[in-house]
Design a protein around this motif. Sequence first.
Motif, PDB file in Angstrom:
ATOM      1  N   GLN A 251      -2.584   7.933 -21.343  1.00 22.85           N
ATOM      2  CA  GLN A 251      -2.085   7.165 -20.202  1.00 22.85           C
ATOM      3  C   GLN A 251      -1.968   8.003 -18.932  1.00 22.85           C
ATOM      4  N   GLN A 252      -1.829   9.325 -19.088  1.00 17.38           N
ATOM      5  CA  GLN A 252      -1.714  10.169 -17.904  1.00 17.38           C
ATOM      6  C   GLN A 252      -2.986  10.152 -17.056  1.00 17.38           C
TER       7      GLN A 252
ATOM      8  N   VAL B 224      -3.666   7.948 -13.488  1.00 21.19           N
ATOM      9  CA  VAL B 224      -3.446   8.366 -12.102  1.00 21.19           C
ATOM     10  C   VAL B 224      -4.775   8.524 -11.367  1.00 21.19           C
TER      11      VAL B 224
ATOM     12  N   ARG C 148     -11.016   7.232 -13.441  1.00 24.77           N
ATOM     13  CA  ARG C 148     -10.625   7.672 -14.787  1.00 24.77           C
ATOM     14  C   ARG C 148     -11.772   7.392 -15.767  1.00 24.77           C
TER      15      ARG C 148
ATOM     16  N   ALA D  52      -5.396  15.741 -14.148  1.00 25.74           N
ATOM     17  CA  ALA D  52      -4.724  14.478 -14.489  1.00 25.74           C
ATOM     18  C   ALA D  52      -4.131  14.523 -15.889  1.00 25.74           C
TER      19      ALA D  52
ATOM     20  N   SER E 182      -3.101  17.070 -17.656  1.00 28.00           N
ATOM     21  CA  SER E 182      -2.084  18.101 -17.897  1.00 28.00           C
ATOM     22  C   SER E 182      -0.761  17.782 -17.206  1.00 28.00           C
ATOM     23  N   ASP E 183       0.335  18.164 -17.851  1.00 28.15           N
ATOM     24  CA  ASP E 183       1.658  17.959 -17.281  1.00 28.15           C
ATOM     25  C   ASP E 183       1.889  18.865 -16.080  1.00 28.15           C
TER      26      ASP E 183
ATOM     27  N   LYS F 181       1.269  16.512  -9.797  1.00 27.53           N
ATOM     28  CA  LYS F 181       1.592  17.401 -10.900  1.00 27.53           C
ATOM     29  C   LYS F 181       2.148  18.732 -10.375  1.00 27.53           C
TER      30      LYS F 181
ATOM     31  N   VAL G 222       8.522  15.365 -18.398  1.00 29.21           N
ATOM     32  CA  VAL G 222       7.451  14.860 -19.249  1.00 29.21           C
ATOM     33  C   VAL G 222       7.773  13.425 -19.620  1.00 29.21           C
ATOM     34  N   ASN G 223       6.802  12.552 -19.453  1.00 32.58           N
ATOM     35  CA  ASN G 223       6.964  11.156 -19.867  1.00 32.58           C
ATOM     36  C   ASN G 223       6.823  11.095 -21.381  1.00 32.58           C
TER      37      ASN G 223
ATOM     38  N   ILE H  39       4.463   8.974 -23.518  1.00 36.52           N
ATOM     39  CA  ILE H  39       3.028   9.292 -23.637  1.00 36.52           C
ATOM     40  C   ILE H  39       2.758  10.051 -24.916  1.00 36.52           C
ATOM     41  N   TYR H  40       3.715  10.870 -25.333  1.00 35.18           N
ATOM     42  CA  TYR H  40       3.463  11.818 -26.404  1.00 35.18           C
ATOM     43  C   TYR H  40       4.196  11.465 -27.694  1.00 35.18           C
TER      44      TYR H  40
END
Length: 301
Positions: free
Chosen positions: A85-86, A89, A94, A220, A222-223, A248, A294-295, A298-299
């Motif tokens: 999902q990241q 952005v 994408r 995109a 990577s955190d 980011k 961190v969302n 997502i993880y």
Amino acid sequence: MEKFKEILFLKSLKRVGKVTIYEKYWEILTNSNGLDDLILNIQNHDPKFNDNDLQKIKKLVETSYENINNSDIDVITVFDKNYPQQLNVMGNKRPLALYIKGNPESMLKPNIAVIGTRKPSNLSHEFENEVVKEIINTSNRVVVSGLALGCDKIAHQTSVDENKPTIAILPSGVDVIKPAKHKKLAEQIIETGGCLISEYEPNKSAFKSTYVERDQIVAAFSDATFVVECGIKSGTMHTVEAAKKFGKQIFSYLPNNINKGEYEGNKFILENNFNAIPVESIDKFLDDLKNINVNNSIYNS
């Protein structure tokens, strides 16, 4: 692999690229009920494509689909629930599909991109090696990079040497490893639970444009992004610019003696509105990294 065959078909049409699919064919793709229905809707929507050409493309696509489906490559499309999902952005840039070789579950952990020049100084080499060891051994973050020479290689090699997963995002198909000397490293990445990721079909070679597109995916996906060493006009800046655009957090290494390497890019990042945090010591960097939001939805940690 939801709608994967349809995506392959659209990408095979002449003068139809990723952005065009999102802008012109997205509704047709979303509402199509299989490949034949998609082809029919394309004919109604865009009569410039004749039936003979579309049927030829269909045969080629079905062959490609079967070859990929019977290989060791996993595919995640933008329609699949496990699509990262990241990457949203990136908007209409994408990837429509991701090709993955290795362990897809490594994509479900928090991460950090570690990037930089293909010719790092000894100072950067030693610092990066120690930083990556600390990150992967004191947190559950996975290191992400691009499998290039220099800083990318150090990031991946340190991870596999520590028997930790790492993720390489490629500017070519996942079975096209460049430089060729990194084929063994690519195998080690897979053996230690990491993976290779690409938005490009198997056997596709890298081009100048695909390196830039790959860099945007790294930013995109990577955190956060940690720049080890780079010049102002280096390819690393593509990733940095994208990371800034996507909101980011950026970290930039700033050693006491910047004359021991090429750190003009690092200074530029810190001095020019990138909202970057200077990295001067490993302990401070690790503390700063803990504060990165961190969302968690997502993880799967």
